[in-house]
Design a protein around this motif. Structure first.
Motif, PDB file in Angstrom:
ATOM      1  N   ASN A 233      50.489  79.835  19.268  1.00 46.45           N
ATOM      2  CA  ASN A 233      51.753  79.932  18.539  1.00 46.45           C
ATOM      3  C   ASN A 233      51.608  80.649  17.193  1.00 46.45           C
ATOM      4  OD1 ASN A 233      53.126  78.604  20.582  1.00 46.45           O
ATOM      5  ND2 ASN A 233      52.767  76.590  19.683  1.00 46.45           N
ATOM      6  N   GLY A 234      50.803  81.715  17.184  1.00 46.89           N
ATOM      7  CA  GLY A 234      50.690  82.515  15.970  1.00 46.89           C
ATOM      8  C   GLY A 234      49.773  81.958  14.911  1.00 46.89           C
ATOM      9  N   LEU A 235      48.968  80.944  15.226  1.00 51.00           N
ATOM     10  CA  LEU A 235      48.005  80.408  14.266  1.00 51.00           C
ATOM     11  C   LEU A 235      47.095  81.538  13.767  1.00 51.00           C
ATOM     12  CD1 LEU A 235      46.522  77.920  12.966  1.00 51.00           C
ATOM     13  CD2 LEU A 235      45.078  77.926  15.017  1.00 51.00           C
ATOM     14  N   SER A 236      46.911  81.640  12.446  1.00 51.03           N
ATOM     15  CA  SER A 236      46.035  82.659  11.879  1.00 51.03           C
ATOM     16  C   SER A 236      44.919  82.003  11.077  1.00 51.03           C
ATOM     17  CB  SER A 236      46.834  83.611  10.976  1.00 51.03           C
ATOM     18  OG  SER A 236      47.066  83.023   9.707  1.00 51.03           O
ATOM     19  N   ILE A 237      43.987  82.843  10.596  1.00 55.55           N
ATOM     20  CA  ILE A 237      42.843  82.341   9.830  1.00 55.55           C
ATOM     21  C   ILE A 237      43.089  82.441   8.333  1.00 55.55           C
ATOM     22  CG2 ILE A 237      41.219  82.931  11.659  1.00 55.55           C
ATOM     23  CD1 ILE A 237      40.464  85.431  10.071  1.00 55.55           C
ATOM     24  N   ALA A 238      44.284  82.845   7.933  1.00 52.64           N
ATOM     25  CA  ALA A 238      44.542  83.150   6.529  1.00 52.64           C
ATOM     26  C   ALA A 238      44.256  81.976   5.601  1.00 52.64           C
ATOM     27  CB  ALA A 238      45.997  83.614   6.368  1.00 52.64           C
ATOM     28  N   ASP A 239      44.642  80.753   6.024  1.00 56.44           N
ATOM     29  CA  ASP A 239      44.474  79.591   5.148  1.00 56.44           C
ATOM     30  C   ASP A 239      43.016  79.293   4.840  1.00 56.44           C
ATOM     31  OD1 ASP A 239      47.181  79.263   5.027  1.00 56.44           O
ATOM     32  OD2 ASP A 239      47.282  77.709   6.558  1.00 56.44           O
ATOM     33  N   PHE A 240      42.100  79.710   5.707  1.00 59.59           N
ATOM     34  CA  PHE A 240      40.678  79.447   5.509  1.00 59.59           C
ATOM     35  C   PHE A 240      39.910  80.730   5.196  1.00 59.59           C
ATOM     36  CE2 PHE A 240      39.688  75.043   7.175  1.00 59.59           C
ATOM     37  CZ  PHE A 240      41.014  74.631   7.176  1.00 59.59           C
ATOM     38  N   ASN A 241      40.623  81.828   4.908  1.00 53.89           N
ATOM     39  CA  ASN A 241      39.973  83.125   4.729  1.00 53.89           C
ATOM     40  C   ASN A 241      40.588  83.873   3.544  1.00 53.89           C
ATOM     41  OD1 ASN A 241      38.074  85.163   5.594  1.00 53.89           O
ATOM     42  ND2 ASN A 241      39.799  86.300   6.449  1.00 53.89           N
TER      43      ASN A 241
ATOM     44  N   TYR B  34      42.518  88.696   8.636  1.00 53.07           N
ATOM     45  CA  TYR B  34      41.537  89.518   9.330  1.00 53.07           C
ATOM     46  C   TYR B  34      40.152  89.331   8.730  1.00 53.07           C
ATOM     47  CZ  TYR B  34      42.141  92.552   5.261  1.00 53.07           C
ATOM     48  OH  TYR B  34      42.202  93.031   3.988  1.00 53.07           O
ATOM     49  N   LEU B  35      39.133  89.697   9.518  1.00 54.19           N
ATOM     50  CA  LEU B  35      37.735  89.742   9.094  1.00 54.19           C
ATOM     51  C   LEU B  35      37.264  91.191   9.182  1.00 54.19           C
ATOM     52  CD1 LEU B  35      36.382  86.678  11.119  1.00 54.19           C
ATOM     53  CD2 LEU B  35      36.860  86.721   8.667  1.00 54.19           C
ATOM     54  N   GLU B  36      36.228  91.537   8.408  1.00 59.01           N
ATOM     55  CA  GLU B  36      35.683  92.891   8.421  1.00 59.01           C
ATOM     56  C   GLU B  36      34.165  92.838   8.599  1.00 59.01           C
ATOM     57  OE1 GLU B  36      38.000  95.819   5.597  1.00 59.01           O
ATOM     58  OE2 GLU B  36      37.628  93.941   4.518  1.00 59.01           O
ATOM     59  N   ASP B  37      33.633  93.831   9.298  1.00 55.95           N
ATOM     60  CA  ASP B  37      32.187  93.943   9.475  1.00 55.95           C
ATOM     61  C   ASP B  37      31.844  95.419   9.714  1.00 55.95           C
ATOM     62  OD1 ASP B  37      29.520  93.899  10.132  1.00 55.95           O
ATOM     63  OD2 ASP B  37      29.657  92.185  11.481  1.00 55.95           O
ATOM     64  N   TYR B  38      31.253  96.050   8.704  1.00 53.93           N
ATOM     65  CA  TYR B  38      30.831  97.451   8.808  1.00 53.93           C
ATOM     66  C   TYR B  38      29.308  97.563   8.819  1.00 53.93           C
ATOM     67  CZ  TYR B  38      35.699  98.506   7.561  1.00 53.93           C
ATOM     68  OH  TYR B  38      37.062  98.586   7.544  1.00 53.93           O
ATOM     69  N   SER B  39      28.629  96.481   9.192  1.00 53.99           N
ATOM     70  CA  SER B  39      27.178  96.434   9.054  1.00 53.99           C
ATOM     71  C   SER B  39      26.468  97.497   9.884  1.00 53.99           C
ATOM     72  CB  SER B  39      26.656  95.045   9.427  1.00 53.99           C
ATOM     73  OG  SER B  39      27.008  94.713  10.762  1.00 53.99           O
ATOM     74  N   TRP B  40      27.015  97.844  11.074  1.00 50.90           N
ATOM     75  CA  TRP B  40      26.346  98.846  11.899  1.00 50.90           C
ATOM     76  C   TRP B  40      26.350 100.206  11.198  1.00 50.90           C
ATOM     77  CZ3 TRP B  40      23.066 100.101  15.454  1.00 50.90           C
ATOM     78  CH2 TRP B  40      23.104 101.379  16.020  1.00 50.90           C
ATOM     79  N   TYR B  41      27.487 100.572  10.633  1.00 49.33           N
ATOM     80  CA  TYR B  41      27.591 101.885  10.009  1.00 49.33           C
ATOM     81  C   TYR B  41      26.827 101.945   8.689  1.00 49.33           C
ATOM     82  CZ  TYR B  41      31.038 102.818  13.589  1.00 49.33           C
ATOM     83  OH  TYR B  41      31.645 102.994  14.801  1.00 49.33           O
TER      84      TYR B  41
ATOM     85  N   PHE C  72      42.968  78.167  20.874  1.00 48.53           N
ATOM     86  CA  PHE C  72      42.655  77.654  19.548  1.00 48.53           C
ATOM     87  C   PHE C  72      43.919  77.145  18.865  1.00 48.53           C
ATOM     88  CE2 PHE C  72      39.207  80.554  20.475  1.00 48.53           C
ATOM     89  CZ  PHE C  72      38.111  79.778  20.137  1.00 48.53           C
ATOM     90  N   ILE C  73      43.860  75.895  18.411  1.00 45.76           N
ATOM     91  CA  ILE C  73      44.991  75.276  17.729  1.00 45.76           C
ATOM     92  C   ILE C  73      44.590  74.730  16.361  1.00 45.76           C
ATOM     93  CG2 ILE C  73      46.202  74.699  19.860  1.00 45.76           C
ATOM     94  CD1 ILE C  73      45.126  71.908  19.701  1.00 45.76           C
ATOM     95  N   LEU C  74      43.324  74.896  15.990  1.00 44.18           N
ATOM     96  CA  LEU C  74      42.851  74.488  14.667  1.00 44.18           C
ATOM     97  C   LEU C  74      42.250  75.708  13.966  1.00 44.18           C
ATOM     98  CD1 LEU C  74      41.141  71.051  15.465  1.00 44.18           C
ATOM     99  CD2 LEU C  74      43.421  71.466  14.575  1.00 44.18           C
ATOM    100  N   THR C  75      42.591  75.875  12.691  1.00 38.12           N
ATOM    101  CA  THR C  75      42.225  77.094  11.970  1.00 38.12           C
ATOM    102  C   THR C  75      40.717  77.282  11.869  1.00 38.12           C
ATOM    103  OG1 THR C  75      44.245  76.884  10.676  1.00 38.12           O
ATOM    104  CG2 THR C  75      42.569  78.368   9.825  1.00 38.12           C
TER     105      THR C  75
END
Length: 715
Positions: A390-398, A403-410, A435-438
Motif C-alpha cells: 500500500n505504498g509503504l516507503s523507506i523515507a521515515d527510516f532513511n 530511495y537508496l544510492e550505490d555507485y561503488s562499482w563505478y 513488506f508492511i514494516l518500514t
C-alpha cells in the motif's frame, strides 16, 4: 557518563527505566519528577545503554511521558595502528585421504616488502620444526600413513608501517586412487501412497538430478516399459534417491530414438506437498520472529521447523490472501533474508544465512572443467526506490528519502562520486507487497541494491565430478557452495557460488553447473520486480464489540479498545454505536484516546431514563505510522448506563492497518527513540590491542597491530 531526566506520569504505574549492559541503574521513576541529573561510571570497553518507558494502558496522568536531555559521555578516544615487530601463526593441516602418497608439493603465495621477512616451518608433532621454502616436497609424507601435520609461519618487520602478507598456502598430493567400482551403487526406491516400499528400480537409467539455489529441485529417470516394476509407478507416489524424498509429478510412456518402449518419470522434491495446503482468506503474521512466523505458516501441515539462523531480535510481518503454504514459506524466507534448505526425508524446513560452504573445490580447465561460458551484464541500478504494501516507503527510516544510492562499482573503476552520479544514475523502482514494516523494507532494499548496483557476471560450465572417481572431499561440490573457477588461457580466476547444479549420477562427466556472483531471488526475475507505479492503498476495517454486559458509572471506564498497527501514515474513519439503558436522566460522556492522547471530539449525550441509542461517526485526519492502543473512555454524570452484550460496536476504517481486538485495554510496553546531541571530543588515547592472525587456506594473514594515538570526532 551523565544525563538529565524528567517524568510526568501516573504514579507507580507508568515508569522510566535506565540500564547499562542489561543491569538496571535507574529503576521505575514515575509520578511528577522535575529535571534531575544522574551520573554513572563506565568501565573501559563497549557498552549498551537502554532507556525504557513502560506504560500501564488503563490510566493516563500528567503528560504521560518521560524525557532525557544533555547526555554526556566522557573518556572516549580513538586509535591509530602500527605493526608489531614480529608475529606468528600455526596451521593444523588435516586430510581425510592422505594415504599412499607418491608425490607432494607445498606452494606459498606471499607478499614481502622491503625490511620484512617471512619464514615457514613444518612439523609432524607441533614440537619439532623443520624449515621449508616455497615449492618444496615433504619427504617424510611420501608413502606414509600420516593424516595431519603442522605449518608455522613467522612474520617480521623492521618498519611499523608495513607488514609482510601470506595470501595463501596450498598443499598438493598425488596418491594411488582406489577403484570407485567397489562402492555400493545407489538405486531409486519407490513407495506407494501408504508409504510402503513397493519396488527398488535397479533398471532405472538416464537419471538426472537438477537443483537451483532457492528454487526448484527435480529428479528425472527412465525405465524400460517391459520392466516388471514399471507397473507400480503412479502419480503422487514417493521415491527416495540419494537421501532425498521426491513426489512423482509426471509419467510419460513413449519410445526412445532407437524405438525402444520406455517410461519417462519426472519428480519434484517433496516440498510440493505444501502446494496442497492453502491459507484461505486473509493470512496474517503480525510482528513475529523468523521461527515463530514459520511455525504459524506450517500449522496444519506435515512439515515442521528445523534450523533457523535468524537474528533472535528480528521481528517481521506478512499479510497475504488465498496463498499456498509453499508460496508463503518462500515469501517468508525473502522477508527474513534467509535461504531455504529442504530436509525432505524428515519434512523439516531449515532457513540458513547461506546454503553451502567453501570446501576447497575448484574447476580448472583440462582437469575437471570441460567447457566454460562467461556472461557479463553491467550494473542495472545505482538508485533504488523501494515501496512495500500500500505504498509503504523507506523515507521515515532513511532521512526522508524514498530511495537508496550505490555507485561503488563505478567509483572502484576510477570515477569520482560526482562523475559517477552524473554519468551513471540508473533509477530502479522496486515494489514488493510482502513488506508492511518500514525497517524490514529498508533492510531488504539495501540487499536488493547491493545486487543491482554490481555487474552480473555468470559462468556456465560443463564439469567432471572427480569425487565419483577419487572419493575425495575436496573434489565434491554441492548447490550453494563457493568454488574457484580457473582457466589460464581465458584469464579467468574467480571465487563464485554454484547457483544451478545438474547431475548425471551414472555419467558424471556430463554434469553441468551454473555459477554467478549475483544470487537471483526465488523465481523472481528482475523484470517481475520492476513496477512503474505504486499500487493504490486498499482500505480495511478493524472491529470490536463488548462480549458481556457493561455497566457505566461516574468512574472513568475503558469498555472496549483496539490494538492497531499502521505501517504508513493514514487517515481513518472511526465510529461508535451504543444501545443502552440509563437508570435516570444523565449525561453520558464518551472520549477517544490513541496512545494515551485524546483524539476527536468529546461526546456528551443527554440521555433520558430508559433505553437510548447513540451513534458517533467522525474522521481522524491523520494517524502516524507505528503501533498504539485506540480506546474508548466512558462515564456518566450520575447513575448508571447499562449496555447489554454485543450492544456496543466500535470500528476503525482506514488504509495500511493491522490490528486486534481486546475486551479491555492491555498493559503495554513502549519504547521510543531518543535524539542525542552530537558530541565532539578531542582526546588522545593509547592502548595495546592483540589481534589474532586468521587461519585458513587462502586467507590473508597480517601482523598483529598495536594502538598509538589519534584525535577522534564522535557522533
Amino acid at each position: 557518563m551523565s544525563f538529565w531526566y524528567r517524568v510526568s506520569s501516573e504514579a507507580n504505574y507508568d515508569k522510566l527505566w535506565f540500564y547499562i549492559d542489561g543491569v538496571e541503574k535507574l529503576g521505575g521513576k514515575s509520578g511528577n519528577i522535575g529535571w534531575t541529573q544522574v551520573t554513572y561510571l563506565l568501565t573501559a570497553g563497549t557498552h549498551t545503554l537502554i532507556w525504557k518507558y513502560t506504560k500501564d494502558g488503563s490510566v493516563s496522568s500528567g503528560e504521560d511521558s518521560a524525557y532525557i536531555d544533555d547526555l554526556v559521555i566522557n573518556g572516549l578516544g580513538g586509535t591509530t595502528y602500527a605493526y608489531v615487530p614480529e608475529g606468528s601463526a600455526i596451521y593444523h593441516i588435516q586430510t581425510e585421504n592422505l594415504t599412499q602418497i607418491t608425490g607432494n608439493k607445498l606452494f606459498l603465495n606471499i607478499e614481502q616488502p622491503g625490511n620484512t621477512n617471512i619464514e615457514f616451518y613444518i612439523s609432524e608433532d607441533n614440537i619439532n620444526w623443520q624449515f621449508i621454502s616455497n615449492n618444496t616436497s615433504i619427504d617424510w609424507l611420501i608413502n606414509s600413513q600420516k593424516r595431519d601435520f603442522y605449518i608455522k609461519v613467522l612474520l617480521q618487520t623492521l618498519d611499523n608501517s608495513i607488514s609482510p602478507i601470506v595470501n595463501s598456502i596450498n598443499f598438493s598430493a598425488w596418491y594411488e586412487v582406489q577403484s570407485f567400482l567397489k562402492r555400493e551403487k545407489e538405486f531409486i526406491r519407490l513407495y506407494d501412497l501408504h508409504g510402503n516400499l513397493v519396488a527398488i528400480l535397479e533398471n532405472a537409467y538416464d537419471i538426472v538430478v537438477e537443483e537451483k539455489l532457492n528454487d526448484a529441485e527435480t529428479l528425472e529417470f527412465s525405465i524400460p516399459f517391459n520392466d516388471s516394476k514399471s507397473q507400480y509407478i503412479k502419480h503422487d507416489e514417493e521415491v527416495i534417491y540419494a537421501n532425498k524424498r521426491y513426489i512423482i509429478s509426471q509419467i510419460v510412456d513413449g519410445r526412445d530414438d532407437s524405438g525402444k518402449e520406455i517410461v519417462n518419470v519426472s519428480c519434484e522434491l517433496a516440498y510440493i506437498e505444501l502446494l496442497n495446503s492453502t491459507k484461505q482468506g486473509e493470512f496474517l503474521i503480525d510482528r513475529k520472529s523468523a521461527i515463530d512466523g514459520l511455525k504459524q505458516l506450517l500449522t496444519g501441515t506435515r512439515w515442521t521447523v528445523g534450523t533457523i539462523e535468524a537474528d533472535s531480535d528480528g521481528i517481521y510481518s506478512l499479510k497475504e490472501v488465498d496463498k499456498t503454504v509453499l508460496w508463503l514459506v518462500r515469501q517468508w524466507a525473502k522477508i527474513v533474508g534467509l535461504e531455504i534448505q529442504w530436509d525432505s526425508i524428515n519434512r523439516k524446513i531449515n532457513m540458513l544465512q547461506q546454503i553451502g560452504s567453501n570446501r576447497g573445490a575448484g574447476f580448472r580447465y583440462k582437469k575437471n572443467l570441460k567447457s566454460i561460458k562467461r556472461t557479463v551484464k553491467p550494473p542495472e541500478a545505482t538508485v533504488l526506490y523501494a515501496y512495500g504494501k500500500n505504498g509503504l516507503s523507506i523515507a521515515d527510516f532513511n532521512d526522508g528519502k524514498e530511495y537508496l544510492e550505490d555507485y561503488s562499482w563505478y567509483t572502484s573503476q576510477g570515477l569520482t562520486l560526482t562523475e559517477a552520479k552524473a554519468k551513471f544514475r540508473k533509477e530502479y523502482i522496486w515494489q514488493d507487497d510482502r513488506f508492511i514494516l518500514t525497517q524490514n523494507l529498508l533492510d531488504a532494499a539495501k540487499k536488493k541494491l547491493a545486487e543491482l548496483s554490481q555487474p552480473i557476471i555468470s559462468y556456465e560450465c560443463n564439469v567432471l565430478d572427480l569425487s565419483s572417481i577419487t572419493g575425495l572431499s575436496e573434489d565434491k561440490f554441492f548447490i550453494g557452495d563457493t568454488v574457484r573457477v580457473y582457466d589460464s588461457e581465458l584469464k579467468i580466476d574467480v571465487m563464485t557460488r554454484i547457483l544451478r547444479l545438474k547431475r548425471y549420477p551414472q555419467e558424471p562427466w556430463k554434469n553441468e553447473v551454473e555459477l554467478s556472483y549475483i544470487i537471483p531471488g526465488l523465481q523472481d526475475t528482475e523484470e517481475q520486480s520492476i513496477s512503474s507505479d505504486i499500487a493504490a492503498a486498499q482500505p480495511s476495517m478493524l472491529f470490536a464489540t463488548n462480549n458481556q454486559q457493561l455497566t457505566i458509572t461516574t468512574t472513568q471506564q475503558y469498555p472496549v479498545s483496539l490494538s492497531i498497527t499502521n505501517f504508513s501514515s493514514t487517515n481513518a474513519q472511526i465510529g461508535l454505536m451504543i444501545v443502552g439503558q440509563a437508570s435516570a436522566a444523565l449525561v453520558l460522556t464518551v472520549k477517544f484516546f490513541l496512545a494515551g492522547t485524546q483524539i476527536g471530539p468529546t461526546i456528551q449525550q443527554q440521555c433520558q431514563a430508559g433505553y437510548n441509542t447513540i451513534g458517533v461517526p467522525f474522521v481522524l485526519a491523520q494517524i502516524q505510522q507505528g503501533s498504539a492502543m485506540l480506546g474508548v473512555q466512558m462515564y456518566t454524570s450520575t447513575g448508571t448506563f447499562t449496555i447489554a452484550a454485543q450492544h456496543l460496536q466500535f470500528y476503525v476504517y482506514a488504509t495500511n492497518l493491522l490490528g486486534g481486538v481486546g475486551s479491555e485495554a492491555p498493559r503495554v510496553n513502549w519504547e521510543e527513540n531518543i535524539d542525542v546531541k552530537v558530541l565532539q571530543l578531542n582526546m588522545v588515547a593509547s592502548a595495546e590491542t592483540q589481534l589474532p592472525i586468521t587461519i585458513g587456506n587462502e586467507e590473508v594473514i597480517k601482523l598483529e597491530q598495536i594502538a598509538t594515538s589519534a584525535i577522534v570526532t564522535l557522533s
